[in-house]
Design a protein around this motif. Structure first.
Motif, short mmCIF file in Angstrom:
data_model
loop_
_atom_site.label_atom_id
_atom_site.label_comp_id
_atom_site.label_asym_id
_atom_site.label_seq_id
_atom_site.Cartn_x
_atom_site.Cartn_y
_atom_site.Cartn_z
N ARG A 94 0.89 -1.18 0.09
CA ARG A 94 0.02 0.01 0.01
C ARG A 94 0.89 1.31 -0.21
O ARG A 94 0.61 2.23 -0.69
CB ARG A 94 -0.86 0.05 1.05
N ARG A 98 2.09 0.38 -4.56
CA ARG A 98 0.99 1.17 -5.16
C ARG A 98 0.96 2.44 -5.77
O ARG A 98 0.81 2.66 -7.12
CB ARG A 98 -0.47 1.11 -4.40
N VAL A 202 -7.06 -11.28 -12.14
CA VAL A 202 -6.35 -10.01 -12.28
C VAL A 202 -4.86 -10.45 -12.69
O VAL A 202 -4.38 -9.33 -13.51
CB VAL A 202 -6.26 -9.43 -10.83
N ARG A 206 -5.51 -7.18 -15.66
CA ARG A 206 -6.03 -6.35 -14.86
C ARG A 206 -7.42 -5.57 -15.28
O ARG A 206 -8.25 -5.45 -14.38
CB ARG A 206 -5.11 -5.49 -14.18
N GLY A 210 -11.11 -5.78 -14.03
CA GLY A 210 -11.75 -4.45 -13.61
C GLY A 210 -13.37 -4.58 -13.94
O GLY A 210 -14.08 -3.89 -13.55
N GLY A 213 -16.08 -6.33 -12.83
CA GLY A 213 -16.44 -5.99 -11.53
C GLY A 213 -15.30 -6.50 -10.39
O GLY A 213 -15.93 -6.60 -9.18
N ILE A 214 -14.51 -6.90 -10.73
CA ILE A 214 -13.03 -7.38 -9.85
C ILE A 214 -12.51 -6.50 -9.22
O ILE A 214 -11.99 -5.49 -10.10
CB ILE A 214 -12.34 -8.47 -10.22
N ASP A 215 -12.27 -6.05 -7.99
CA ASP A 215 -11.59 -4.99 -7.33
C ASP A 215 -10.08 -5.50 -7.42
O ASP A 215 -9.68 -5.90 -6.57
CB ASP A 215 -12.16 -4.41 -5.97
N SER A 216 -9.33 -4.76 -8.37
CA SER A 216 -8.08 -5.16 -8.57
C SER A 216 -7.09 -4.79 -7.51
O SER A 216 -6.25 -5.60 -6.96
CB SER A 216 -7.32 -4.41 -9.83
N ASN A 217 -7.19 -3.72 -6.94
CA ASN A 217 -6.64 -3.24 -5.60
C ASN A 217 -6.68 -4.21 -4.68
O ASN A 217 -5.79 -4.58 -3.76
CB ASN A 217 -6.89 -1.69 -5.18
N LEU A 218 -8.02 -4.80 -4.57
CA LEU A 218 -8.28 -5.55 -3.50
C LEU A 218 -7.51 -6.97 -3.56
O LEU A 218 -6.89 -7.51 -2.59
CB LEU A 218 -9.60 -5.66 -3.18
#
Length: 337
Positions: A94, A98, A202, A206, A210, A213-218
């Motif tokens: 993080r 990131r 991902v 990626r 996204g 609907g997939i949260d890439s960061n998560l």
């Protein structure tokens, strides 16, 4: 050394190499998972792994006077190391990786090396405040005893091990069992759960993930969490295996584990496991070349002692990469994390 003595000796060497290889395999998985998702070589993973080893040392030290069962102490050490190393890995992603996700690849690579050096000194300061540098594990007495020694009631298992000449300590068997459980759970999570499917999506693409609907960061954070937790487990196992370590002990096994990941095909979970086991066995075989030199009467082999074990692993790595640059289980044969 005659043939009757040499064969059990070699069996023990190979078994010892496999035990060491399991540790390398779990460390290598931390590298390969992050690489599979971000194509980033997380050099800080060696310090995440050592953090787990330090946490394990502290748990065993604090609980040493407590009469509780030794296996319960180990469970507490493993859980604590998984939580702290996993959380640390997420925090690193993080704060350090990131913000650099869209930067040239060399930038996060240098950052990873910087984070690695910072963590080394942070660990040294934390233990230094308490007047410690080298940390010696205080393991329960039963962990150092011989596994299935004569007269312990192991039955056929003990007889079989003595027949083939295998000599294991209880902590070696614990290491193998914990490693196998960890690898099985990881395989299940990655291949059988929605979380694993999302992580693999991902890793493959990626942007498209996204759009689905997939949260890439998560998912990237989850990957770092899983990789860090594996680092914590391997840290405790490594501490149990070597006995004594310090804040700078992660560099060498981390480098070897990274080599194992590359050897097996970085980005591939089966490749990391295969590479770790091969590196462990190769290292052990090279370390006993001097003994084999006495058997065959070779003066040259007699000069190759344990200090050359790392060289042997890297020579094999170079040879394999020359003929198969993607590693043993390269991208064309495997599915990425």
């Amino acid at each position: 050394m005659d043939l009757a003595t040499l064969l059990p000796f070699l069996v023990n060497v190979i078994v010892g190499g496999l035990v060491l290889g399991f540790v390398y395999a779990i460390i290598a998985l931390g590298y390969t998972m992050v690489y599979g998702v971000l194509q980033l070589i997380n050099f800080a993973h060696s310090e995440v792994f050592v953090t787990g080893a330090v946490v394990g040392f502290e748990v065993f030290r604090i609980l040493a006077p407590n009469p509780m069962n030794g296996y319960l102490k180990l469970l507490i050490a493993l859980v604590a190391a998984m939580v702290i190393s996993g959380g640390l890995n997420v925090l690193i992603e993080r704060l350090a990786y990131r913000p650099l996700r869209n930067a040239p690849k060399l930038v996060p690579l240098i950052t990873a090396i910087g984070v690695s050096l910072i963590l080394q000194d942070v660990l040294r300061v934390i233990e230094g405040f308490q007047g410690r540098f080298d940390l010696t594990y205080t393991l329960p007495d039963e962990f150092g005893s011989k596994f299935c020694a004569a007269g312990t009631g192991c039955g056929g298992v003990g007889d079989f091990l003595r027949t083939i000449g295998v000599d294991l300590q209880v902590k070696d068997v614990i290491l193998i069992v914990v490693a196998l459980i960890s690898l099985t759970v990881l395989n299940y999570v990655v291949n059988r759960t929605r979380l694993g499917k999302a992580i693999r999506a991902v890793a493959q693409d990626r942007v498209t993930a996204g759009l689905m609907g997939i949260d890439s960061n998560l998912m990237i954070s989850a990957t770092f969490l899983i990789g860090g937790a594996l680092g914590g487990i391997s840290g405790v196992l490594y501490g149990m295996k070597v006995g004594t370590l310090n804040a700078y002990s992660g560099f060498e096994p981390g480098l070897v584990a990274f080599t194992a990941a590359v050897l097996g095909g970085i980005g591939s979970i089966p490749g990391a496991v295969l590479g770790g086991l091969l590196i462990g066995v190769i290292q052990k075989l090279v370390s006993v070349m001097s003994v084999l030199g006495e058997v065959v009467g070779s003066e040259n082999l007699k000069t190759i002692d344990d200090s050359y074990s790392k060289m042997g692993a890297f020579v094999v790595l170079v040879l394999i990469l020359i003929f198969k640059p993607t590693g043993l289980l390269g991208k064309s044969n495997t599915e990425k994390v």
